[in-house]
Design a protein around this motif. Structure first.
Motif, short mmCIF file in Angstrom:
data_model
loop_
_atom_site.label_atom_id
_atom_site.label_comp_id
_atom_site.label_asym_id
_atom_site.label_seq_id
_atom_site.Cartn_x
_atom_site.Cartn_y
_atom_site.Cartn_z
N PHE A 31 -11.87 35.00 17.68
CA PHE A 31 -11.43 34.30 16.35
C PHE A 31 -12.42 34.23 15.39
CE2 PHE A 31 -8.52 32.11 13.74
CZ PHE A 31 -7.37 32.39 14.15
N MET A 93 -14.30 30.08 18.74
CA MET A 93 -13.83 29.91 17.33
C MET A 93 -14.73 28.87 16.57
SD MET A 93 -10.10 28.13 16.16
CE MET A 93 -9.06 29.13 17.04
N GLU A 260 0.17 28.63 -1.92
CA GLU A 260 -0.25 28.25 -0.58
C GLU A 260 0.79 27.65 0.52
OE1 GLU A 260 -3.56 28.88 -0.07
OE2 GLU A 260 -3.49 29.92 -1.80
N ALA A 261 1.44 26.62 -0.20
CA ALA A 261 2.55 26.18 0.89
C ALA A 261 3.43 27.07 1.23
CB ALA A 261 3.06 25.12 0.13
N PHE A 264 1.75 29.31 4.32
CA PHE A 264 1.51 29.12 5.34
C PHE A 264 2.86 28.38 5.94
CE2 PHE A 264 -2.72 28.64 3.73
CZ PHE A 264 -3.29 29.06 4.95
N ALA A 265 3.98 28.18 5.28
CA ALA A 265 5.27 28.10 5.79
C ALA A 265 5.70 29.59 6.39
CB ALA A 265 6.29 27.78 4.55
N LEU A 267 3.68 31.49 7.71
CA LEU A 267 2.99 31.75 8.98
C LEU A 267 3.54 30.74 10.12
CD1 LEU A 267 0.15 32.09 10.68
CD2 LEU A 267 -0.56 30.04 9.64
N ALA A 268 3.81 29.62 9.54
CA ALA A 268 4.40 28.56 10.76
C ALA A 268 5.97 29.33 11.22
CB ALA A 268 4.80 27.37 9.97
N LEU A 271 5.04 32.35 13.65
CA LEU A 271 4.53 31.86 14.64
C LEU A 271 5.56 31.31 15.81
CD1 LEU A 271 1.46 29.87 13.77
CD2 LEU A 271 1.39 31.88 15.57
N MET B 33 -6.37 21.09 13.14
CA MET B 33 -6.81 21.14 11.81
C MET B 33 -6.43 20.13 10.82
SD MET B 33 -9.52 23.37 11.65
CE MET B 33 -10.40 24.58 12.75
N VAL B 88 -3.91 26.02 16.72
CA VAL B 88 -4.92 26.00 15.70
C VAL B 88 -4.29 26.37 14.53
CG1 VAL B 88 -7.07 26.53 14.53
CG2 VAL B 88 -6.94 26.03 17.14
N LEU B 89 -3.66 27.71 14.38
CA LEU B 89 -3.16 28.07 13.10
C LEU B 89 -1.97 27.42 12.72
CD1 LEU B 89 -3.17 32.05 14.21
CD2 LEU B 89 -4.55 30.66 12.00
N ILE B 90 -1.18 26.74 13.64
CA ILE B 90 0.06 25.93 13.07
C ILE B 90 -0.40 24.78 12.63
CG2 ILE B 90 0.91 24.70 15.27
CD1 ILE B 90 3.31 26.84 13.87
N LEU B 92 -3.19 24.32 11.16
CA LEU B 92 -3.82 24.72 9.88
C LEU B 92 -2.54 24.94 8.87
CD1 LEU B 92 -6.40 25.76 8.53
CD2 LEU B 92 -5.68 28.06 8.83
N ALA B 93 -1.36 25.46 9.20
CA ALA B 93 -0.29 25.55 8.42
C ALA B 93 0.31 24.26 7.89
CB ALA B 93 0.95 26.56 8.96
N GLN B 96 -2.15 22.74 5.16
CA GLN B 96 -2.28 23.47 4.08
C GLN B 96 -0.91 22.78 3.33
OE1 GLN B 96 -4.12 25.61 2.42
NE2 GLN B 96 -5.69 25.50 3.82
N MET B 97 0.24 22.75 3.95
CA MET B 97 1.61 22.54 3.48
C MET B 97 1.30 21.17 2.79
SD MET B 97 4.46 24.35 5.21
CE MET B 97 3.95 24.34 6.84
N LEU B 224 -9.14 21.08 4.01
CA LEU B 224 -9.57 21.46 5.00
C LEU B 224 -11.09 21.23 5.73
CD1 LEU B 224 -8.73 23.36 7.39
CD2 LEU B 224 -9.60 25.31 5.73
#
Lengths: 289, 299, 530
Positions: A31, A93, A260-261, A264-265, A267-268, A271, B33, B88-90, B92-93, B96-97, B224
């Motif tokens: 990563f 990582m 940004e929000a 990442f929403a 992204l969530a 996932l 995170m 980790v990514l979730i 992070l999400a 950020q939110m 972060l």
């Protein structure tokens, strides 16, 4: 329309960065957050060259070379030794994060925390059938498309590309068939460093740079990778472009502060709903019974 | 003297936050995170509860803990399915939110702290009162230091009890092999929710202490960088037992103070501090992946 | 989670303990004698990508039985066990499990709305609470807990598993914890490893860890126990220990046991089995153990291959190796002068702390030694779990070697990295995970440095993952033995799951390569001394 075009153009340079990330992540599962450090440092190198009156092509060359070497260094002194020790993906990582912090803080200490620009003077603007493009945007499009085409051709049309895909597919089998894994790993880190440097220079030329933007950019690229599918080489490119378009739309419809929000929403959501990525397909394999 | 007390307060607060992160990272094996976001939830809740409805320290911090505990579902429910990089990514999400939320829940036309301008954006909330108990306010630094240190001791004791109970055994077993643990009839989903909620509530308590001490909150505490700093503490100190994070918090907070003694100019000192954090992380992963005083290697 | 009241826990613990220690008289009082099936399955169907693995399968399991579940590789044994332990959902069918007075039923396919329910009803934990436990093939003890915690964690309904009670009722859970730890101490003492209770599980021998895993399953309150290859990898003593533990468990009449075992260890299981299930073409055929015992285990397939390889005038030599393995060396008639091209000298391999290759002798550890000449085929017969794969991977350089030497063409290769060994003439085809799924056949052959790219050209455009099992095995064997530098080819279970015709073809392929090289083939075998 202007918004879509702008999104597409920034998407292309983001796609380079996403390709840089996945070129390491797909074959080695590292990563590679240290990429953010390289992303931060490269424009400073180019800037320093320009300050010393080195001509532009040479400065670009030195900067990209520097990014590539840094990336090779990351493999030789950090990820390679960790891999030999059998370290976990978490350790990779975290140490990669350490490298990022190290590189970006070095940049800040040497060149200061304030924002700098590579470009001198005001950007020239041209209009193509009602769409306004700045000169830096035009350069960005041409260079990204060229580099991405090269990436695609090498990956799918050359022996090196076949080896690369083979290593990504099954590293143990790759080794057993007599291929030097260490060399291939270094090659993938080098490719990643070069792609990242190009992307970083394009963005820096367009909007300027500072010592703290690297991580944000790389995180955005990682979101693109996840959207496109983290196990493929081509998915991330499409994912990154889609992400940029979505962001452009969000900025247009809502406001820039929620971009940004929203990113990442997305992204969530990806996932949780489709962890293998929107664009990847499940390989049909005989079930292990 | 005040300087030593100030340092002690910070070490206590960060010790609490690091200990809270250890429950998730060390015992559940999930790197998150988002810890600083929950810390910030505690800060903001304390700030709003004390300034707007005049609550005491205890109810205000409890409220923060409850809210953070509920909000922790945002990372614990995804943790049912995701682990490793994906987790980790979730996290992070989520970080950020929440950060966007703290930064953007603002409108220039209304008073800070009202519904339409809850966080006052990047300007933050000011004039947060010092901790008060049943109307008695701790105004001097000595009593605040005593409160912070006492809170640290209480949190340590609580986490010690928890981390030596059968509950932590289930967590460790889940961290080692989730499928086997489920095959023994353990409800691992519930265990994850519990662990992450407890951890986030503890971080929020640290946040309440912080807000009451510095009297001011802004969105940077949810950034972060802050999350990574706390993660550094846990990784440097070591995960998987209860003393590691405290060691980490002390070591990492001591570094900038040492730099100060070297008469480093302030601008470079902050960069140098982070640089040293980065270097420590790399060296740690190479030579002591379980941390200075830890017992579990992150996976 | 509902914490039980403190008053009834000691009894429950006592019961667990008694079950684990196999105390028959006391258990008899607790266990009501009944003939209700402990588990019944009806019309179970499961298919993967169009291939039907379980086809409308119905069977019942009575309490106290010891059932042997057998079937060819790929017949669906593991699929069935995965379904019955809640790790895999069937496409259709019904599963009923007897729990105390009532019955727990699961019906498939589920209605669409229940798939939205995040608290799915068909999960390993739910079935574990209903009394189903499993011992995994690879044991899977928990590495960061010590042995007593490994067993103790399995105890059901611990008060302190709820963090709130861990706080508020410290005395209650500490009392419970004391009795659990006494119980685990007794269990470990029963297994003869009480003195290791604070040690990490990786210090155990394989036989001991398998018994700890069984004890853990019993501690979790299991009434139906699924054991996935409990005897594989064990020596005669380890087998005896595991078998006697199973026997004492079942003699309590309370625990039902289903054992999946590899064909070569079946004779051992037959000593205790009360019923045999044979899984064939997606159905279960129930047989009596007496009938199965009369069947002769057939090793003729490989005998046939050996005969063919040797030809009329060939020489066959059987060489015994460490721990009951045999190396059958076949030299076809035309191989006259023995030109040794591959040699292993005193090889010792550890995995973690466990000794895998080599045996403990009076003067330290005795390693493995053998030689292969050009034109020879050596067949390594060893029981499952002997370490065949470990040996081959150590030779190929994927695993570190503790001591000993490996020579190819009289050149030591043990210091080389795996890719250098490949150029030195070593070529390994692994049994599993041995191809590039996303590459086409042509690309795979290129990657394998294959000198001959013309043969197999009919497959070139296809992806390797789209080939059928037999085709793929042929392509892979060809590509591995087609290595330009080939001196010694290592094949790990190349014939598994192939029908006789394919085996024939593959033998042809292998023999065609023998002019220049030696071949070592590893296949599973019976345990000697059974």
């Amino acid at each position: 329309m202007q918004i879509i075009v702008n999104g597409l153009i920034s998407g292309l340079s983001l796609a380079l960065l996403a390709a840089a990330f996945s070129v390491v992540y797909v074959p080695t599962r590292v990563f590679y957050i240290a990429l953010a450090g390289i992303y931060t440092l490269v424009p400073f190198v180019a800037w320093a060259c320009l300050q010393n009156l080195i001509p532009v092509p040479a400065a670009v060359f030195v900067a990209v070379l520097c990014g590539t070497l840094l990336s090779i260094g990351c493999e030789m002194f950090n990820h390679g030794p960790l891999d030999t020790k059998g370290a976990s993906s978490g350790a990779h990582m975290v140490s990669s994060l350490g490298v990022y912090i190290l590189l970006s803080q070095c940049a800040a200490i040497f060149w200061g925390n304030e924002t700098k620009v590579l470009r001198t003077g005001v950007d020239t603007v041209s209009t193509f059938s009602g769409i306004i493009l700045t000169q830096s945007q035009q350069i960005s499009v041409v260079v990204s498309v060229m580099v991405l085409t090269l990436y695609f051709v090498v990956l799918h049309g050359s022996k090196a590309g076949t080896r690369f895909r083979a290593m990504a597919d099954n590293a143990t089998e790759f080794v057993l068939r007599g291929h030097n894994l260490s060399v291939m790993r270094i090659a993938s880190f080098a490719a990643s460093g070069a792609l990242c440097s190009v992307s970083s220079l394009l963005v820096a030329y367009d909007i300027g740079f500072d010592a703290h933007g690297g991580l944000t950019a790389v995180l955005l690229a990682i979101v693109g990778v996840i959207i496109g599918g983290r196990k493929s080489f081509n998915g991330p490119i499409i994912g990154a472009i889609c992400l940029s378009l979505i962001r452009a739309m969000v900025i247009w419809v809502f406001s820039a502060q929620w971009a940004e929000a929203f990113t990442f929403a997305v992204l969530a959501a990806v996932l949780l709903i489709r962890p293998e990525g929107m664009l990847s397909f499940r390989m049909r394999l005989e079930a292990a019974s | 003297m005040n300087y030593a007390l100030h340092l002690m307060i910070f070490m206590s607060i960060y010790g609490i936050v690091a200990a809270s992160l250890n429950i998730v990272s060390g015992y559940c094996g999930l790197l998150t995170m988002a810890q600083a976001s929950y810390f910030a939830v505690g800060c903001y809740t304390y700030a709003l509860a004390t300034t707007k409805s005049g609550m005491d320290f205890i109810p205000a911090s409890l409220l923060g803990m409850v809210i953070a505990g509920l909000m922790s579902l945002a990372i614990s429910v995804p943790a049912w399915r995701l682990r490793g990089d994906s987790f980790v990514l979730i996290s992070l999400a989520v970080q950020q939110m929440l950060f966007s939320l703290f930064q953007n829940w603002t409108s220039p036309n209304s008073e800070p702290g009202t519904w339409s301008n809850l966080t006052n954006g990047t300007f933050g909330l000011t004039n947060i009162p010092k901790p008060s108990f049943f109307g008695m306010q701790l105004t001097d630094i000595e009593s605040t230091a005593a409160l912070a240190f006492g809170a640290l001791i209480v949190c340590m004791l609580l986490s010690r009890v928890l981390l030596r109970s059968p509950w932590s055994r289930v967590l460790q077993s889940m961290r080692d092999d989730e499928l086997v643990t489920r095959g023994m009839g353990k409800n691992v989903r519930l265990a994850k929710i519990q662990a992450i909620a407890i951890s986030c509530a503890m971080a929020a308590f640290g946040g309440a202490l912080y807000a009451s001490y510095v009297n001011y909150v802004d969105p940077t505490i949810a950034s972060l960088d802050e999350s990574m700093a706390v993660l550094c503490m846990v990784l440097v100190g070591g995960t998987g037992n209860f003393r590691g994070p405290i060691v980490g918090a002390i070591v990492l907070l001591a570094i900038p103070e040492l730099l100060r003694f070297c008469a480093m100019p302030d601008t470079i000192a902050s960069n140098l501090r982070l640089l040293i954090y980065g270097l420590i992380l790399i060296l740690m992963m190479h030579f002591r992946p379980q941390g200075l005083a830890g017992s579990y290697r992150i996976s | 989670m509902i914490a039980p009241t403190t008053t009834n826990t000691p009894q429950r613990l006592q019961r667990n303990l008694l079950r684990a220690s196999g105390d028959q008289t006391s258990v008899a009082q607790v266990a009501p004698a009944e003939s209700r099936p402990a588990l019944s399955i009806s019309n179970l169907t499961k298919s993967y990508g169009g291939q039907v693995v379980l086809d409308d399968l119905s069977v019942g399991l009575q309490q106290g039985e010891i059932v042997l579940l057998r079937g060819d590789n790929g017949a669906g044994k593991t699929t069935l066990i995965n379904i019955l332990t809640g790790n895999l959902e069937p496409d259709a069918g019904e599963i009923d499990i007897a729990v105390d007075q009532s019955t727990e039923s699961f019906r498939f396919p589920r209605k669409w709305w229940s798939s939205l329910n995040p608290f799915q009803h068909f999960t390993p934990e739910r079935l574990a609470k209903a009394g189903v436990a499993r011992m995994w093939q690879d044991v899977r003890l928990l590495p960061s807990l010590d042995l007593s915690d490994n067993v103790a964690v399995a105890s059901p309904e611990q008060i302190g598993e709820n963090p709130l009670w861990a706080f508020l009722k410290p005395n209650a859970w500490r009392r419970q914890e004391r009795s659990i730890s006494q119980a685990t101490q007794l269990v470990l003492a029963d297994l003869g490893i009480a003195e290791l209770s604070n040690k990490s599980p990786d210090e155990l021998s394989l036989g001991q860890s398998k018994r700890v895993a069984i004890a853990r399953a019993v501690q979790s309150g299991a009434r139906i126990l699924f054991l996935d290859e409990p005897l594989s990898g064990l020596d005669a003593r380890g087998m005896h220990e595991v078998l006697s533990l199973l026997e004492s468990l079942s003699s309590s009449g309370k625990i039902t046991i289903v054992i999946i075992e590899h064909i070569f260890n079946i004779s051992h299981i037959m000593k205790i089995a009360t019923k045999v299930w044979t899984l064939r073409e997606g159905k279960i055929f129930t047989e009596r153990p007496e009938d199965v015992r009369r069947e002769r285990s057939c090793d003729t397939d490989f005998q046939h291959i050996i005969d063919r390889l040797a030809g009329d005038a060939g020489a066959v030599v059987n060489l015994p190796l460490v721990n009951g393995a045999t190396l059958t060396q076949v030299a076809p008639a035309h191989v006259q002068d023995l030109d040794i091209i591959f040699e292993v000298q005193d090889l010792v391999v550890h995995r973690g702390r466990r000794l895998v290759i080599g045996e403990i002798a009076d003067d330290g550890i005795r390693g493995l030694s053998f030689k292969i000449a050009r034109g020879q085929i050596a067949i390594l017969h060893a029981p499952n779990g002997w370490g065949k794969t470990t040996l081959l991977e150590a030779i190929a350089g994927l695993l570190p070697v503790s001591s000993g030497k490996i020579l190819v063409n009289n050149r030591p290769v043990d210091k080389m990295r795996p890719w250098q060994r490949s150029s030195a003439g070593l070529s390994l085809l692994r049994a599993r995970d041995n191809f590039f799924a996303t590459l086409t056949v042509k690309e795979s052959l290129e990657i394998a440095n294959n000198s001959d790219t013309e043969s197999l050209s009919c497959f070139h455009k296809k992806r390797v993952s789209d080939l059928s099992g037999g085709e793929r095995q042929r392509v892979l064997t060809n590509s591995v033995l087609g290595n330009r530098h080939l001196t010694i080819g290592l094949l790990d279970e190349p014939f598994s799951a192939l029908d006789p015709k394919r085996v024939e073809e593959l033998t042809e392929t292998i023999m065609a390569k023998l002019d220049l090289a030696g071949i070592l083939i590893a296949i599973p075998s019976t345990v000697t001394g059974s």
